[in-house]
Design an enzyme around this catalytic site. Structure first.
Site, PDB file in Angstrom:
ATOM      1  N   ASP A 144     -31.141  -8.051  30.247  1.00 27.95           N
ATOM      2  CA  ASP A 144     -31.843  -8.501  29.044  1.00 27.95           C
ATOM      3  C   ASP A 144     -31.116  -9.687  28.424  1.00 27.95           C
ATOM      4  O   ASP A 144     -30.860  -9.730  27.214  1.00 27.95           O
ATOM      5  CB  ASP A 144     -31.964  -7.354  28.040  1.00 27.95           C
ATOM      6  CG  ASP A 144     -33.087  -7.590  27.018  1.00 27.95           C
ATOM      7  OD1 ASP A 144     -33.935  -8.462  27.270  1.00 27.95           O
ATOM      8  OD2 ASP A 144     -33.097  -6.907  25.989  1.00 27.95           O
TER       9      ASP A 144
ATOM     10  N   VAL B 145     -28.708  -1.462  10.720  1.00 27.73           N
ATOM     11  CA  VAL B 145     -27.331  -1.877  10.976  1.00 27.73           C
ATOM     12  C   VAL B 145     -26.609  -1.971   9.644  1.00 27.73           C
ATOM     13  O   VAL B 145     -27.087  -2.635   8.716  1.00 27.73           O
ATOM     14  CB  VAL B 145     -27.275  -3.238  11.697  1.00 27.73           C
ATOM     15  CG1 VAL B 145     -25.834  -3.667  11.909  1.00 27.73           C
ATOM     16  CG2 VAL B 145     -27.984  -3.162  13.030  1.00 27.73           C
TER      17      VAL B 145
ATOM     18  N   GLY C   3     -34.279  -3.190  12.609  1.00 33.61           N
ATOM     19  CA  GLY C   3     -35.240  -3.592  13.625  1.00 33.61           C
ATOM     20  C   GLY C   3     -35.855  -2.369  14.268  1.00 33.61           C
ATOM     21  O   GLY C   3     -35.874  -1.282  13.698  1.00 33.61           O
TER      22      GLY C   3
END
Length: 1010
Positions: free
Chosen positions: A791, A678, A673
């Protein structure tokens, strides 16, 4: 000494270059008007990132984007969908020459509309659509006497419409739909100003729908001879439909449905006699309390849509006068309208008819299927009537028509002579299609071509780029057959024709080709049967559309310059979504001053770079050994502030990370992303799996966020928080090592995008909500010091192998500065759709801001929908449905997987969610209170969670009295984790643009790989 002399020489050269640039600018010509300059500087300060492209000292000479000048005066300001953030400052009143102001589709524009807008007396167009403005409409707008177009729709405006707006005698378009406006409508006979909505002699559009207006509909509105659209639906109007509406000789659409109107329908509407291409095309009066019988409207020969459903009419036969519109009518709705007697034998032969909806009446006799059925007919809904037989010479004549007859004697009487096709009596059949999707999505015209994340494949050009997405809302469509390809071809051609005609009037003319527009999909939205259409505009060349063309397209739509014809009436823009990255700027936009300034600046920069390089060479050797001896030796270079203060997280060397991930093998890649990639990591010896998040250069998450996650997760230990195993900051690398979460994010589970996970049932959703609430309550109440997440969103709630919830991604989190003192003013950060509106207004963050975000997540759990979609914000949608239809309205929004959920549990859950999303923090519960309410709702189901039970029986790791000991790799994986096997599915274009927001990094779970 030589080094000092070199530095002094460089500074002198830079100062001389700066002086030269300033003197050249002053000699270049007349500067912009001072008042205009001061006003634009105030807007730039107030609106933040959306005005980052405003570069240079002179808005006109330097061609600030969205700013159009004539001479040295600013005459137009177009900043549509530019991510403007803040309020409209009062200094905007200084733009006294402004003629056009359009700042629509900036969801973060908020606060009250300033009175100073009334100083812009030269305005012709004022468009403030779909922002977050609150408060009342300023009466000072009545000073804008030249205004022809006023759009304030899709905000949160309250109060009544000020009578002073009646002074806008040139106004043609008035749209205040989708607000919270209330009170009676002002007209010249009910206020001392003797002004109101009836003192607009040339008004064409009254768009007042979806508000809280009350009282009678003023008869004075019938004095608008040029009115085309009268949209008054979804309000609280009472009393009769004014008979004066029969004087609206140009009226095409009359919408008054979903009000509390009483009395008979006025027969005077029959006076709206058609002339030329105009005439009354639609009458929608459903869902009121109207009485009497429907008048004979035999003079209305151009009707395309009628809806008289759900009223209290007297018994009446099916209206034979509809035959006068037989050649044009597309949809007939008379549900629950007390109709009796047989249907006309020829009604299914009407050539334009698509849908006939007559359920819940007393229609008897036979249903006649003629030899020639209308070629467009698709739906005949006659449930719960008294039809006893079907007359058909050829039953195959209606083979393409969906006929619903359940609840009629034909289906229920065991002695019925006629035995109908069983599917006609099947109560589970749908009444109409709800969505159309472009066939180009189902046919791969471009081979096996795929696009990188953030890009969309243009199926007309077979090229990847970032489109501009415009969502149209058709508030009163005449059609019911949405899967008609010719319908969308017509819309496509009409749009292209309008845009190409408009490009010729631009200066210089713009180029726009057919291949740049693709209609992606369309769908009916809710019980009001409005249609939403997603239109993709692709760049002609390159990855992103140039800003000039993008502004032209958005301006054409927001100012209603793109013209359509029935059945797309009235067409309005509901959303405009720009590309993920800034759109490219046209190459011709640099002025001579800017070019000279760039050249001089570049020369100065080269001198300074040379000096800095020589200085760096001297210092490099001095610090090299110190950094090699300190595992945080490179931290200062990462600009992350002080060295992190750790409580138990393990430090991994770069070689350790290579061993964990098999040298960062692509076979170990789980996803990527904005932050980076990852990888799956496997511990040697134990076989336990971890997730390694490796930052890439220029990632969205900087060193500050990296440090935040290390510090906060190393001190916060709870079974509902994702565990931090360790980190690496060696060889210019930023890597975090987490416990592995095999079932991905809550977002993926709710949207069905996670392979191997069945749709979440109600009990599992409750447990996930409770688990996330426990994790957040721990951060607020038991972490030392308390932590604000900042968040909270469904992509940051991860699911372990048992589908237990864990809160993740602490890149934006902050520590509360003093015990018991929560309010402070950090920089506004977070994710669109989840941010607390009070936080927007005040910039003050508190634990109640996390509570608001969590409330949005609860509504996602309930509906399965993202927080922001083409339908608007989920909080506003749910509240609107409750206002209109109570809990039944909310049931229409439920995730289909929850269809059998007990009503009382749904209502309790919804009450908890809505309490979290109250507008002010004082009205919201604490996260601990939310957790307790969810525990009561969950009840015995909580026992299957880790630790189970109530807050008095806290799960393992939740210790209010002391901090938990540091986790080791063995501790983290002792119960819950094991090596996984299997393949991860290949990503697709649709998943790449699914709306996931990875701002601040993304969490360690399997996501769709590139």
């Amino acid at each position: 000494m030589e080094l000092f002399r070199c530095m002094r020489l460089c500074l002198c050269l830079a100062l001389a270059a700066s002086c030269f640039h300033s003197s050249w600018f002053l000699a270049a010509g007349e500067p912009v008007n001072f008042d205009d300059l001061r006003a634009l500087q105030a807007l730039k300060m107030a609106w933040g990132g959306g005005t980052d492209m405003w570069v240079g000292p002179d808005p006109c000479v330097d061609r600030w984007e969205g700013v159009i000048c004539k001479g040295n005066r600013v005459i137009s300001l177009y900043l549509v969908s530019r991510d403007l953030n803040g309020i409209i400052p009062p200094e905007i009143g200084g733009l006294s020459a402004l003629q056009n102001l359009d700042i629509s589709f900036n969801d973060n524009l908020r606060g009250a509309l300033p009175d100073e807008l009334g100083s812009l007396t030269n305005l012709f167009y004022l468009s403030l659509q779909k922002c977050s403005f609150k408060g009342e409409i300023p009466s000072s707008l009545g000073k804008l006497v030249n205004l022809t177009f006023l759009a304030l729709n899709n905000n949160m405006l309250e109060g009544s419409i000020p009578p002073s707006l009646g002074a806008l005698t040139h106004l043609k378009w008035f749209d205040v739909a989708y607000n919270r406006l209330s009170g009676p409508l002002p007209v010249s006979t009910n206020n001392r100003e003797r002004m109101g909505l009836d003192t607009w002699p040339v008004i064409e559009h009254y768009h007042l729908n979806d508000n809280l207006f009350s009282g009678p509909i003023p008869p004075e509105l019938g004095k608008a001879p040029k009115c085309i659209h009268m949209l008054l639906e979804v309000n609280k109007f009472t009393g009769p439909i004014p008979g004066t509406f029969g004087n609206l000789s140009a009226l095409e659409i009359l919408n008054v449905h979903y009000n509390e109107l009483t009395g008979p329908i006025p027969s005077s509407l029959n006076k709206i006699i058609t002339n030329g291409t105009r005439g009354l095309l639609q009458i929608r009066v459903s869902n009121n309390r109207l009485t009497g019988t429907v008048p004979v409207f035999s003079a209305l020969t151009k009707l395309e849509y009628v809806d008289f459903s759900n009223n209290s009419f007297d018994s009446q036969i099916f209206p034979s006068w509809l035959n006068a519109s037989a050649s044009r009518i597309q949809t007939i709705r008379f549900e629950h309208a007390n109709l009796t007697g047989p249907l006309p034998a020829d009604i299914l032969a009407y050539p334009a008819l698509q849908g006939l909806y007559l359920k819940n009446n007393s229609i008897d006799g036979a249903l006649t299927i003629p030899v020639t059925v209308g070629r467009k007919l698709r739906y005949v809904a006659l449930q719960n009537n008294k039809i006893v037989t079907i007359l058909a010479t050829d039953r195959t004549a209606a083979k393409n028509v969906e006929i619903l007859l359940q609840g009629n004697p034909l289906c229920t009487d065991p002695n019925s002579i006629v035995k109908p096709d069983p599917k006609l009596c099947n109560a589970t059949q749908p009444a109409m299609e709800k969505q159309w999707v472009s066939p180009l999505l189902n046919v791969n015209n471009c081979g096996n071509q795929f696009c990188d994340p953030g890009l969309v494949l243009n199926p007309l050009q077979c090229r990847c780029s970032r489109p501009l997405v415009v969502t149209l809302e058709v508030r009163a469509p005449t059609f019911t057959h949405i899967n008609d390809l010719s319908l969308w071809d017509s819309l496509l051609n009409q749009t292209l024709t309008s845009l190409k005609n408009l490009t010729q009037h631009e200066n210089p003319p713009l180029q726009f080709e057919d291949e740049q527009l693709w209609i992606h999909d369309a769908s009916f939205n809710g019980s009001l049967l409005r249609v939403e259409v997603n239109m993709y505009f692709f760049p002609l060349v390159g990855e992103s559309m140039d800003r000039v063309t993008a502004d032209f397209i958005t301006r054409s739509f927001t100012l209603q310059k793109v013209k359509y014809y029935p059945p797309f009436k009235p067409e309005l823009v509901k959303a405009i979504q720009n590309s993920e990255e800034p759109l490219s700027t046209a190459s011709s936009g640099l002025s001579r001053i800017a070019i000279i300034g760039i050249a001089v600046g570049a020369a100065s920069l080269l001198l300074l770079v040379g000096f800095l390089v020589s200085l760096a060479c001297v210092m490099k050797g001095r610090v090299k050994k110190e950094r090699e001896l300190n595992p945080f030796g490179k931290w200062d270079n990462m600009k992350g502030g002080a060295v992190p203060r750790l409580k138990g997280a393990n430090y991994f060397s770069f070689d350790d990370m290579k061993r964990l991930t098999n040298n960062f093998s692509e076979d170990n890649l789980l996803g990527e992303g904005g932050y980076g990639k990852v990888y799956k990591g496997i511990q040697a010896g134990t076989g336990a799996m971890v997730a390694v998040k490796r930052a890439q250069e220029g990632s969205k998450q900087g060193a500050t966020e990296f440090k935040n996650e290390i510090e906060l997760l190393s001190r916060a230990h709870h079974c509902n928080l994702v565990g931090l195993v360790g980190f690496c900051c060696e060889k210019e690398e930023q890597m975090l090592v987490y416990e592995y979460m095999p079932n991905g994010t809550l977002t993926e589970a709710l949207r069905g995008r996670k392979a191997g996970i069945e749709p979440l049932d109600w009990d599992r959703r409750l447990l996930i909500a409770l688990g996330a609430a426990r994790g957040l309550a721990y951060l607020h109440d038991n972490a030392d010091p308390p932590i604000l997440h900042r968040d909270v969103k469904s992509p940051n709630i991860l699911l372990d192998k048992k589908l237990n919830a864990k809160v993740a991604d602490f890149g934006l989190s902050v520590l509360v500065p003093n015990e018991g003192t929560y309010s402070f003013k950090p920089t506004i950060k977070g994710t669109m759709g989840y941010l607390d509106p009070e936080y927007y207004m005040t910039s003050v963050m508190s634990p109640k801001s996390d509570v608001y975000s969590f409330g949005v997540v609860l509504l996602e759990i309930l509906t399965g929908k993202p927080p922001v979609s083409s339908g608007g914000h989920i909080v506003r949608e749910v509240r609107s449905q409750i206002d209109r239809s109570g809990m039944e309205g909310v049931r229409e929004m439920l995730d289909p997987a929850l269809a059998d959920t007990p009503q009382d549990e749904l209502e309790t859950f919804l009450t908890i969610a809505l309490s979290c999303v109250e507008d002010t923090s004082l009205e919201r519960p604490s996260m601990h209170e939310v957790m307790q309410k969810l525990e009561v709702l969950v009840g015995p189901k909580a026992q299957i969670m880790p630790g189970g039970g109530k807050s008095t029986d806290l799960p393992k790791g939740y210790d209010p009295g002391r901090r938990a000991p540091p986790l080791s790799v063995t501790d983290v994986f002792s119960d819950d984790f094991e090596p996984a096997s299997g393949q991860f599915s290949q990503g697709s274009t649709s998943s790449q643009r699914s709306g996931f927001n990875y701002s601040g990094g993304f969490a360690p779970f399997p996501v769709q790989p590139k």
